[in-house]
Scaffold this active site. Structure first.
Site, PDB file in Angstrom:
ATOM      1  N   LYS A 107       0.890  -1.269   0.070  1.00  0.00           N
ATOM      2  CA  LYS A 107       0.059  -0.087  -0.068  1.00  0.00           C
ATOM      3  C   LYS A 107       1.043   1.246  -0.048  1.00  0.00           C
ATOM      4  O   LYS A 107       0.220   2.381  -0.473  1.00  0.00           O
ATOM      5  CB  LYS A 107      -0.983  -0.061   1.173  1.00  0.00           C
ATOM      6  CG  LYS A 107      -2.072  -1.205   0.944  1.00  0.00           C
ATOM      7  CD  LYS A 107      -2.971  -1.183   2.285  1.00  0.00           C
ATOM      8  CE  LYS A 107      -4.094  -2.102   1.957  1.00  0.00           C
ATOM      9  NZ  LYS A 107      -3.672  -3.449   2.554  1.00  0.00           N
TER      10      LYS A 107
HETATM   11  C1  PLP Z   1      -4.429  -4.515   2.083  1.00  0.00           C
HETATM   12  C2  PLP Z   1      -3.652  -5.911   1.781  1.00  0.00           C
HETATM   13  C3  PLP Z   1      -4.188  -6.940   1.119  1.00  0.00           C
HETATM   14  C4  PLP Z   1      -5.499  -6.928   0.172  1.00  0.00           C
HETATM   15  O1  PLP Z   1      -5.483  -5.815  -0.725  1.00  0.00           O
HETATM   16  P1  PLP Z   1      -6.720  -5.316  -1.507  1.00  0.00           P
HETATM   17  O2  PLP Z   1      -6.371  -4.331  -2.371  1.00  0.00           O
HETATM   18  O3  PLP Z   1      -7.534  -4.844  -0.329  1.00  0.00           O
HETATM   19  O4  PLP Z   1      -7.375  -6.486  -2.067  1.00  0.00           O
HETATM   20  C5  PLP Z   1      -3.561  -7.993   1.139  1.00  0.00           C
HETATM   21  N1  PLP Z   1      -2.365  -8.169   1.734  1.00  0.00           N
HETATM   22  C6  PLP Z   1      -1.881  -7.348   2.363  1.00  0.00           C
HETATM   23  C7  PLP Z   1      -0.765  -7.382   3.560  1.00  0.00           C
HETATM   24  C8  PLP Z   1      -2.557  -6.093   2.714  1.00  0.00           C
HETATM   25  O5  PLP Z   1      -2.091  -5.127   3.588  1.00  0.00           O
END
Ligand code: PLP
Length: 432
Positions: A107
């Site tokens: 993210k």
């Molecule tokens: C947020 C997150 C996900 C999920 O991602 P999305 O885009 O919400 O599907 C998967 N793994 C980790 C470690 C995350 O932080």
């Protein structure tokens, strides 16, 4: 470029509006009016380009009409101050490691991009933008760190009390400055609901400028396409059909991959890898989408009972279940299976998986045939889940990266919040 609402009941808006508002006025999610394809020759030369250069070319397709070239280039290059390398794990399985950014989760890419784009749009105004973000763990830290110290922006992180790991919590409760952490008495879906309700509340929006930094926001969602192109560029085995597996929660990451495919990226199929929160898995099987309350699992960033980006997938494929399941295969794993996968891969090749990456890895093992090559997105560093991973691979076997150790030294500061919209609203109204 204009952005329309997936509900299609309000007029299209420009990029600045879409980014500063987050959600469309009719509660729909914004989608770009066009998804431009690359000329096939781009994929012949992509291997010679760096991650930053590739990402800039992708960013121009999305944002080139709205941000001057030199500014956009700077935003992209600043955002990607770290690499997203592809590593061979074993056989025909590769990991796209997305955890080399400041908070060690994928993210960071979207959050850093969004912070810079928002700052670009706010330059020269004296608007204060309040970023509201609901987190099941990693979003809060990536957004808080991405926006830390950015003038004109205040970030409120809502997280479910007792449901995020100690390390995750430190990453957004210890920062101070323009970051406020709110510890909600409820689960992730409650946090998400509080945030979504706030965006629709007329009185609140008349008083404050609110925006979302969840993957609802196009400035976070679209840049996630960058690393799919990079993954393709870095792959050694290019003569085989490519399958990409995405550990999914709110499905922003996977949807960005689908957008990349629409732009011409040669991916044969995607896999939506889930834990026991298997709403999309069931949809792929049956064509019926039945949201349910989320259940808590080891892969807590995927504990989502009603994935917010699913409407974007429906929109991209015009609600055609057959077309969606042609492009996406579904797999799901229980906590016991996740433990067994982490142990197996560690024993077989010494590669440490986090609980999310474990679902991605295993789905490839379960799916691939010999003519295919698979990349799974390793969405977080295993040390973000040390407690879980060490009980599986043994104490002391999950080294703590220096970046994470630094967060652990800070002092936790958060405000407890009841799980009621009116209380949240009063809290926000009292600010400014
Ligand atoms: C947020 C997150 C996900 C999920 O991602 P999305 O885009 O919400 O599907 C998967 N793994 C980790 C470690 C995350 O932080």
């Amino acid at each position: 470029m204009n952005y329309y609402s997936t509900h299609r009941t309000v007029p299209e808006v420009d990029l600045k509006h879409a980014v500063t508002k987050g959600l469309a006025a009719d509660n729909g999610l914004f989608m770009p009016e066009r998804i431009e394809r690359f000329d096939p020759s781009f994929f012949d030369s992509i291997h010679g380009l760096s991650f930053q250069e590739i990402s800039f070319e992708v960013a121009r397709k999305f944002f080139g009409e709205d941000v001057e070239e030199s500014e956009l280039r700077k935003i992209v290059f600043d955002t990607l101050s770290f690499d997203c390398p592809v590593l061979h794990v074993q056989k025909n399985i590769y990991a796209l490691e997305l955890f080399h950014g400041p908070t060690l989760a994928f993210k960071d890419v979207g959050a850093r991009f969004m912070a810079r784009l928002l700052a670009y749009f706010l330059r020269g105004t004296n608007t204060l933008v309040n970023v509201l973000v609901a987190t099941s763990g990693d979003t809060g830290s990536a957004v808080a760190n991405g926006f830390l110290g950015v003038p004109g922006i205040h970030v409120y992180v809502l997280y479910p009390k007792g449901k995020v790991s100690a390390i995750q919590e430190c990453q957004f409760t210890t920062l101070g400055q323009n970051i406020t952490a709110l510890e909600v008495d409820g689960n992730f879906d409650d946090c998400q609901r509080l945030v979504k309700t706030a965006f629709l509340d007329k009185e609140l929006n008349e008083k404050l400028t609110l925006t979302s930094a969840n993957s609802i926001n196009v400035a976070r969602f679209l840049p996630q396409a960058f690393y799919y192109f990079n993954a393709y560029a870095r792959l050694e085995q290019r003569d085989k059909e490519l399958i990409i597996s995405v550990p999914s929660g709110n499905f922003g990451n996977l949807t960005a991959g689908l957008v990349a495919k629409r732009m011409g990226l040669p991916v044969s199929r995607f896999i939506a890898a889930n834990n026991e929160n298997d709403i999309v898995y069931n949809y792929l099987k049956t064509g019926k989408y039945n949201p349910v309350p989320s259940v808590q699992t080891l892969a807590n960033a995927m504990d989502v009972g009603d994935p917010s980006n699913f409407v974007r997938i429906l929109d991209l494929y015009e609600n055609n279940h057959e077309a969606i399941s042609a492009d996406i295969a579904g797999f799901r794993y229980s906590d016991d299976e996740i433990r067994a996968i982490i142990k197996k891969v560690y024993d077989q090749c010494g590669y440490l998986l986090d609980p999310h990456g474990a679902c991605g890895y295993q789905s490839l093992e379960d799916y691939l045939d010999d003519d295919q090559v698979g990349i799974f997105l390793k969405t977080a560093h295993p040390a973000k889940f040390t407690e879980t991973v060490e009980t599986i691979v043994g104490k002391g076997n999950v080294p703590l990266p220096a970046k994470l150790a630094a967060f652990m030294k800070g002092k936790k500061k958060s405000i407890p919040l009841d799980n009621e919209f009116d209380i949240f609203k009063q809290f926000l109204m009292s600010k400014e």
